[in-house]
Design a protein around this motif. Structure first.
Motif, short mmCIF file in Angstrom:
data_model
loop_
_atom_site.label_atom_id
_atom_site.label_comp_id
_atom_site.label_asym_id
_atom_site.label_seq_id
_atom_site.Cartn_x
_atom_site.Cartn_y
_atom_site.Cartn_z
N MET A 1 36.88 46.05 37.99
CA MET A 1 38.02 45.17 37.71
C MET A 1 38.77 45.76 36.53
SD MET A 1 38.24 42.63 39.83
CE MET A 1 39.41 41.59 38.99
N LEU B 1 41.36 44.44 34.11
CA LEU B 1 41.94 43.17 33.69
C LEU B 1 43.04 43.43 32.65
CD1 LEU B 1 38.54 41.34 33.35
CD2 LEU B 1 40.16 41.15 35.24
N TYR C 1 45.60 42.06 29.83
CA TYR C 1 45.86 40.99 28.86
C TYR C 1 47.11 41.32 28.06
CZ TYR C 1 40.98 39.66 29.68
OH TYR C 1 39.80 39.28 30.24
N SER D 1 45.26 43.68 44.07
CA SER D 1 45.90 43.44 42.77
C SER D 1 46.81 42.23 42.87
CB SER D 1 46.71 44.66 42.32
OG SER D 1 47.83 44.86 43.16
N LEU E 1 45.09 36.55 30.05
CA LEU E 1 44.86 37.33 31.25
C LEU E 1 46.06 37.13 32.16
CD1 LEU E 1 43.05 39.08 33.04
CD2 LEU E 1 41.97 36.98 33.85
N PHE F 1 45.42 41.59 37.42
CA PHE F 1 44.24 42.42 37.62
C PHE F 1 44.47 43.42 38.73
CE2 PHE F 1 43.89 39.16 40.80
CZ PHE F 1 43.42 39.83 41.91
N TYR F 2 43.67 44.45 38.71
CA TYR F 2 43.51 45.37 39.82
C TYR F 2 42.02 45.43 40.12
CZ TYR F 2 48.22 47.31 39.25
OH TYR F 2 49.58 47.47 39.18
N LEU F 3 41.66 45.37 41.37
CA LEU F 3 40.31 45.65 41.81
C LEU F 3 40.39 47.05 42.41
CD1 LEU F 3 37.36 44.88 42.45
CD2 LEU F 3 38.18 43.91 44.59
N ILE G 1 43.63 46.33 27.98
CA ILE G 1 43.06 46.52 29.31
C ILE G 1 41.54 46.51 29.21
CG2 ILE G 1 42.88 48.08 31.28
CD1 ILE G 1 45.66 49.17 30.44
#
Length: 120
Positions: free
Chosen positions: A9, A11, A13, A51, A83, A86-88, A110
């Motif tokens: 992940m 994340l 911010y 994402s 937050l 996100f990207y997975l 990040i």
């Protein structure tokens, strides 16, 4: 619990007011950095699996700890960074993910975290 070291992940911010108060030109700079991140993933041996951006924290509902799960509107805590998305991603190593994440807008904090698969 089984670790899945191939998924991470990423994340993002940031103070959400930066985006809310940005001019269209400033927002476009952000979007260009995101497009660059996505288009150049393969060069870093990173695969983007999913994402999304998140709506502002004012739209959130928080469930507090405890049996009764008291709910409140908004985020859990007052913070200067929220937050925001996100990207997975899939990658062979955290180093590859971190190196690739440097392409994202420099205003982000990040967090890169390996995904753990829970076996129920």
């Amino acid at each position: 619990m089984t670790d899945d070291r191939d998924r991470w992940m990423v994340l993002l911010y940031e103070d959400e007011n930066l985006w809310a108060n940005a001019t269209p030109e400033q927002q476009e700079v952000y979007l260009v950095r995101h497009r660059d991140y996505e288009q150049n993933a393969a060069e870093h041996d990173v695969v983007i699996l999913s994402s999304d951006a998140l709506r502002p924290t004012a739209t959130a509902t928080t469930l507090r700890p405890g049996e009764d799960r008291l709910t409140t509107d908004g985020p859990f805590a007052e913070t200067t960074e929220q937050l925001g998305g996100f990207y997975l991603v899939g990658a062979a190593s955290q180093d590859a993910v971190v190196d690739h994440a440097r392409r994202l807008p420099p205003s982000y904090t990040i967090e890169v975290r390996p995904v753990a698969i829970l076996d129920f």
